[in-house]
Design an enzyme around this catalytic site. Structure first.
Site, PDB file in Angstrom:
ATOM      1  N   ASP A   1      40.378  40.454  51.802  1.00 31.92           N
ATOM      2  CA  ASP A   1      40.407  40.154  50.368  1.00 31.92           C
ATOM      3  C   ASP A   1      41.417  41.036  49.652  1.00 31.92           C
ATOM      4  OD1 ASP A   1      37.581  39.264  51.343  1.00 31.92           O
ATOM      5  OD2 ASP A   1      38.133  38.097  49.578  1.00 31.92           O
TER       6      ASP A   1
HETATM    7  O1  MRU Z   1      32.769  36.064  49.385  1.00 26.90           O
HETATM    8  P1  MRU Z   1      33.778  35.186  50.067  1.00 26.90           P
HETATM    9  O2  MRU Z   1      33.173  34.073  50.853  1.00 26.90           O
HETATM   10  O3  MRU Z   1      34.853  34.708  49.104  1.00 26.90           O
HETATM   11  O4  MRU Z   1      34.483  36.164  51.083  1.00 26.90           O
HETATM   12  C1  MRU Z   1      35.484  35.662  51.929  1.00 26.90           C
HETATM   13  C2  MRU Z   1      36.071  36.682  52.802  1.00 26.90           C
HETATM   14  O5  MRU Z   1      35.702  37.834  52.804  1.00 26.90           O
HETATM   15  C3  MRU Z   1      37.241  36.251  53.645  1.00 26.90           C
HETATM   16  O6  MRU Z   1      37.268  36.949  54.854  1.00 26.90           O
HETATM   17  C4  MRU Z   1      38.547  36.535  52.897  1.00 26.90           C
HETATM   18  O7  MRU Z   1      38.481  36.080  51.563  1.00 26.90           O
HETATM   19  C5  MRU Z   1      39.701  35.885  53.558  1.00 26.90           C
HETATM   20  S1  MRU Z   1      39.631  34.111  53.493  1.00 26.90           S
HETATM   21  C6  MRU Z   1      41.032  33.541  54.268  1.00 26.90           C
END
Ligand code: MRU
Length: 354
Positions: A244
């Site tokens: 993220d």
């Molecule tokens: O809370 P989320 O489902 O948005 O978290 C998603 C993740 O942590 C993913 O690993 C990250 O955003 C990368 S998605 C290509």
């Protein structure tokens, strides 16, 4: 046909409602920025790249249906609304980066000899292009990651472990860490892809498992608590996760539970890869402790499908992300520009003027 989390056609935005998966496939129509903010905040769409794309396209669809008296008013609306979208979810940096880039692009159009109508359509085009760019970026990540992993095992079939959902559902298509799994599968070298359940929101059990089955890839679901035993017993060749936000020194915020996987992987000498587009890299932050970590409602932990499973009265702590320190990212950081060791990330990206 592959899964599509985001559909944009005839200037309309449709978002696959991931709260209903895998039971139901229903798209929500997003007609303005407020609705865009809501689908992101409620996690009907999630995953760092998909959040940014939906945010920008929600602005695009609003612009199509709005009128502005002049370019000053348009610029003010773009800059306010796009930065409002950043507040829907604070940890992933992709939306913030897109907001900053779109604002400076709009400022340039404002200065240049471009009419109001042209400025609106160029901003809309900019947002639409994110969809195509994301898929081609992800294919590069997939291929770079596959090459690195297969080289490290001297081209035999591999067993991988992944966490959360980083596939077509988290991006415009193909995926990042799941894109690496997909590329290895495409080359005929995937023995098994293990995915964690990913409590509390179950992105692994609901979404990654769904993608693996949909694409007929050899997938196995485990509970988060089984990862240590899996690495101890099943000779995992690499752990591949998304990101993220990656800071200058390579520290990486990703879905809660990523950090403990990296610790266990290090103990078992399993290479740990973070797979992410350069839009997830935040060179303005020195290290992971500077990353804002989103905390989510307690009901995500205490309830499953609306039914309370936790003892009434108990307190909860529900951070949505954790930070994996750079030294645990032993395989490397896989981007569309190549695979970098965390220590070389900053110099390599600066050389690309990112
Ligand atoms: O809370 P989320 O489902 O948005 O978290 C998603 C993740 O942590 C993913 O690993 C990250 O955003 C990368 S998605 C290509």
């Amino acid at each position: 046909m592959s899964l599509r989390a985001i559909k944009w056609s005839e200037n309309k935005l449709h978002v696959l409602d991931q709260l209903l998966l895998p039971g139901k496939t229903e798209y929500v129509t997003v007609t303005n920025v407020e609705e865009g903010w809501q689908v992101i905040n409620r996690m009907q769409v999630r995953g760092a790249p998909a959040i940014a794309i939906v945010g920008c396209l929600s602005l695009a669809t609003e612009l199509i249906h709005s009128s502005f008296k002049d370019k000053d008013e348009l610029l003010k609306a773009i800059s306010e609304k796009i930065h409002y979208l950043v507040t829907a979810r604070p940890t992933a940096v992709n939306m913030k980066r897109a907001a900053d880039q779109l604002t400076s692009f709009s400022k340039r159009l404002h200065r240049e000899n471009v009419s109001l109508a042209e400025m609106v359509s160029l901003v809309i085009e900019w947002c639409q292009k994110m969809l195509e760019d994301d898929v081609s970026t992800n294919k590069k990540i997939g291929d770079f990651g596959a090459e690195s992993i297969l080289k490290s095992v001297k081209d035999r079939k591999v067993k991988l472990l992944t966490h959360c959902n980083t596939g077509s559902l988290a991006t415009a298509g193909y995926g990042t860490a799941l894109g690496v799994v997909r590329s290895i599968y495409g080359s005929g070298q995937l023995a098994q892809a293990y995915c964690t359940e990913t409590r509390p929101y179950n992105q692994g059990a609901r979404l990654t498992a769904y993608e693996l089955v949909f694409e007929k890839m050899p997938g196995v679901l485990i509970c988060d608590s089984m990862a240590g035993a899996l690495m101890n017993n099943h000779k995992i060749d690499a752990v591949v996760v998304g990101a993220d936000r990656v800071t200058r020194n390579g520290d990486t915020a990703n879905k809660i539970g990523t950090y403990q996987l990296a610790v266990v992987a290090k103990h078992h000498n399993v290479p740990f890869y973070v797979c992410a587009p350069t839009t997830s890299i935040d060179l303005s932050l020195a290290e992971g402790k500077d990353i804002p970590i989103e905390e989510r409602p307690h009901t995500e932990m205490t309830d499953v499908a609306g039914v309370r499973i936790a003892s009434p009265g108990i307190s909860c702590w529900n951070p949505a992300f954790d930070v994996t320190p750079a030294e645990l990212i032993t395989g490397g950081i896989v981007t569309e520009l190549g695979v970098f060791k965390p220590a070389e990330l900053y110099d390599r990206l600066r050389a690309q003027k990112l």
